[in-house]
Design an enzyme around this catalytic site. Structure first.
Site, PDB file in Angstrom:
ATOM      1  N   LYS B  76       0.847  -1.204   0.000  1.00 47.51           N
ATOM      2  CA  LYS B  76       0.000   0.000   0.000  1.00 47.51           C
ATOM      3  C   LYS B  76       0.880   1.250   0.000  1.00 47.51           C
ATOM      4  O   LYS B  76       1.896   1.290   0.691  1.00 47.51           O
ATOM      5  CB  LYS B  76      -0.877  -0.033   1.253  1.00 47.51           C
ATOM      6  CG  LYS B  76      -1.931   1.062   1.336  1.00 47.51           C
ATOM      7  CD  LYS B  76      -2.788   0.874   2.609  1.00 47.51           C
ATOM      8  CE  LYS B  76      -3.938   1.860   2.672  1.00 47.51           C
ATOM      9  NZ  LYS B  76      -4.794   1.656   3.866  1.00 47.51           N
ATOM     10  N   SER B 151      -9.866   1.463   2.854  1.00 45.17           N
ATOM     11  CA  SER B 151      -8.995   2.245   2.022  1.00 45.17           C
ATOM     12  C   SER B 151      -7.926   1.437   1.276  1.00 45.17           C
ATOM     13  O   SER B 151      -7.373   1.915   0.284  1.00 45.17           O
ATOM     14  CB  SER B 151      -8.283   3.289   2.881  1.00 45.17           C
ATOM     15  OG  SER B 151      -7.394   2.674   3.790  1.00 45.17           O
ATOM     16  N   SER B 175     -10.086  -0.802   7.034  1.00 45.75           N
ATOM     17  CA  SER B 175      -9.421  -0.627   5.736  1.00 45.75           C
ATOM     18  C   SER B 175      -8.647  -1.821   5.215  1.00 45.75           C
ATOM     19  O   SER B 175      -8.202  -1.811   4.065  1.00 45.75           O
ATOM     20  CB  SER B 175      -8.482   0.575   5.784  1.00 45.75           C
ATOM     21  OG  SER B 175      -9.210   1.765   5.740  1.00 45.75           O
TER      22      SER B 175
END
Lengths: 95, 485
Positions: B76, B151, B175
């Protein structure tokens, strides 16, 4: 309670975010719907509840107060949008 | 050999160890997949040249004793990577090149892996659909118009589309677990403090926690083992002995007590989720676990509490983006204050601005007690609900999300309806507990759904074990047809 446009402009100023006049309306609507949702908490009586400030059952560690890093000025300045030799440069503050 | 990228991380590691595949072949296979998957928009940055070099180095001097020998991984874009651009999905960091490496990624590299690229995510991890990213929407490989969750949406999309053998995300309110649920993959949010927060772009520091996203439970255990561990540089890092989660994985859950909370239901929740939950309960029962009805009475207050605590912490954390030391600076602004205001207005997207304003307001003079202090008190009640239940049960079993993946644009006009996505995942962050989202089935449209296992503090091994047993006995297989290349 509800937030009006003036209040929102004031909070935006505190947060150092300029808000387009055209966007204030929709922002006011969104924030009010969020606050309406948040204010469900008022249903609860919490007078006798201690606030939770840390979820860890440990106190913060302390360490020796000694220098263990440094002399990396170039690395620190590397990402600056505007610099002058050893300094970050900002718009003029003092006349 | 069949397509190696279809395999689990554990299988791939075995193939590398037995020299059936080299690190270079593996790396090239993933690069090929990534290049043909541009439509998914899962990557913000790729580091192919660097990955090829690392693969070459590994093949020349292989060390097969490592946990992740010669394994390329995408992560990420919220983890700072030394000399590789790190954006946090924001315009305000569109040119930020860290001169340091986050502890968690450093741990992964120290275990033999290397970086393949940086994955798209919601801006500053604020979002549940990856639609707040400055770098565009990410597409769920499950279907052309579907969001991948958020997310960590780039992470879930890349994993499900075989663009990385495993990945890591961060979870502040769901997330990791919600995107895992939306893509039929495994996602674990560890106990607060198990993985170092150092070098992760901060959102809400009392809630943020990094964790693995993988295809299988075994993979999840391998990744957790690789990334976790005490770190002096994180003041809330837990100092304890490292555990061997993958070696200690057991599928015997006989006699374990599993709590079923009656509050994990919402109005208009699709029947399929209830049915799946029932099916899941039966699997655990058939494996010898004992199901116990429990109550977590303050569950409905978790989201309102979260939307005070998280924005408050975010408004403080994001004060650092001022256009002076790093990141974007507006060309406008005659004086210093105006420069700050324009920089932050142009640099942040709408959702981030909303949350900064909420946070600034709830912390502002005269409102602190009514909002922030109130939220801290309710947070105490939510934690107590879990503490009380965990005197009676070993783990808690719930759905992961109140729906399957929704369409792009479906919820962007109504922030509260977007927030409701995290209704089953947020309580865990407030209480600092570990929780695992397991792929468990699909709805009528064929979209994946997940179930969640919540554990006691630092009881990751137990929920992984339950997940391991569940996985072996659940007929779910993630069948994603490749339509994007």
């Amino acid at each position: 309670m509800s937030l009006d446009k003036e209040k929102i402009k004031h909070v935006a100023r505190l947060a150092r975010i300029s808000v387009d006049e055209a966007k204030v309306e929709s922002l006011t609507k969104d924030l009010n719907s969020i606050f309406k949702f948040i204010e469900q908490l008022n249903e609860l009586d919490t007078d006798k509840v201690e606030p939770l400030t840390s979820i860890l059952n440990q106190s913060l560690r302390s360490r020796k107060d000694e220098v263990n890093d440094g002399k990396i000025r170039e690395k620190i300045l590397k990402n600056s949008p505007k610099k002058n030799e050893e300094f970050f440069v900002v718009p003029k503050v003092v006349e | 050999m069949t397509d190696i990228t279809n395999q689990s991380l554990n299988e791939i590691i075995e193939n590398v160890k037995t020299k059936k595949v080299s690190s270079m072949e593996l790396t090239k296979a993933y690069i090929k997949n990534i290049e043909s998957a541009k439509k998914l928009n899962a990557f913000v940055t790729t580091t192919f040249d660097q990955a090829i070099d690392k693969a070459k180095q590994f093949d020349n001097r292989p060390n097969f004793d490592q946990l992740l020998p010669g394994i390329p991984l995408a992560v990420k874009d919220l983890f700072c990577t030394e000399n590789t651009k790190t954006t946090a999905g924001s315009n305000i960091l569109n040119n930020f090149i860290p001169s340091y490496e986050s502890t968690v990624t450093k741990n992964l590299w120290n275990n033999g892996s290397f970086l393949l690229g940086k994955l798209n995510c919601d801006e500053f991890a604020m979002g549940s659909s990856n639609e707040t990213s400055h770098y565009g929407n990410v597409i769920n490989p499950v279907g052309d118009q579907l969001v991948p969750g958020g997310s960590s949406g780039g992470s879930s999309s890349a994993l499900a589309a075989n663009l990385t053998p495993a990945t890591i995300g961060t979870d502040t309110g769901g997330s990791i677990r919600q995107p895992a649920s939306f893509t039929g993959t495994v996602g674990l949010k560890p106990t607060y403090g198990l993985c170092s927060r150092w070098g992760i772009v901060a959102f809400a520091s009392s809630l943020d926690q990094a964790g693995p996203m993988t295809k299988t439970i075994k993979d999840c255990a391998i990744m957790l083992e690789s990334m976790s561990g005490f770190d002096e540089k994180d003041s809330t890092s837990i100092n304890k002995k490292k555990e061997k989660y993958s070696k200690n994985l057991k599928d015997n859950i006989k006699g374990l007590k599993i709590g079923i909370p009656k509050e994990y239901r919402v109005d208009n929740m699709p029947n399929e989720i209830d049915e799946l939950w029932e099916k899941g309960k039966k699997i655990l029962k058939d494996l010898g676990a004992q199901l116990i009805d429990i109550s977590l009475p303050h569950t409905k207050y978790a989201l309102p509490t979260y939307y005070i605590v998280a924005p408050a912490e975010a408004s403080s954390n994001l004060a650092r983006y001022d256009g002076v030391k790093y990141g974007y600076r507006s060309k406008q602004g005659k004086d210093l204050v105006e420069m700050y205001e324009k920089t932050r207005s142009e640099g942040f997207g709408d959702e981030v601005k909303r949350r900064i304003l909420i946070g600034t307001y709830v912390l502002s003079s005269g409102y602190y007690d009514a909002y922030y202090l109130k939220a801290q008190k309710v947070r105490q009640l939510i934690k107590k609900d879990f503490d009380d239940s965990f005197t009676k049960v070993d783990a808690i079993f719930t759905p992961s999300t109140p729906s399957s993946a929704f369409k792009i644009g479906e919820k962007t006009n109504d922030p509260v309806s977007m927030y409701l996505n995290d209704i089953f995942t947020v309580p865990v962050n407030l209480a600092g507990l570990p929780a695992l989202s397991l792929p468990a089935g699909v709805d009528k449209q064929g979209h994946p759904l997940g179930l969640q296992l919540i554990g006691k503090t630092l009881d990751e091994q137990k929920i992984l074990n339950i997940g391991f047993a569940f996985e072996k006995n659940c007929s779910f297989k993630n069948e994603i047809k490749k339509w994007w290349s």
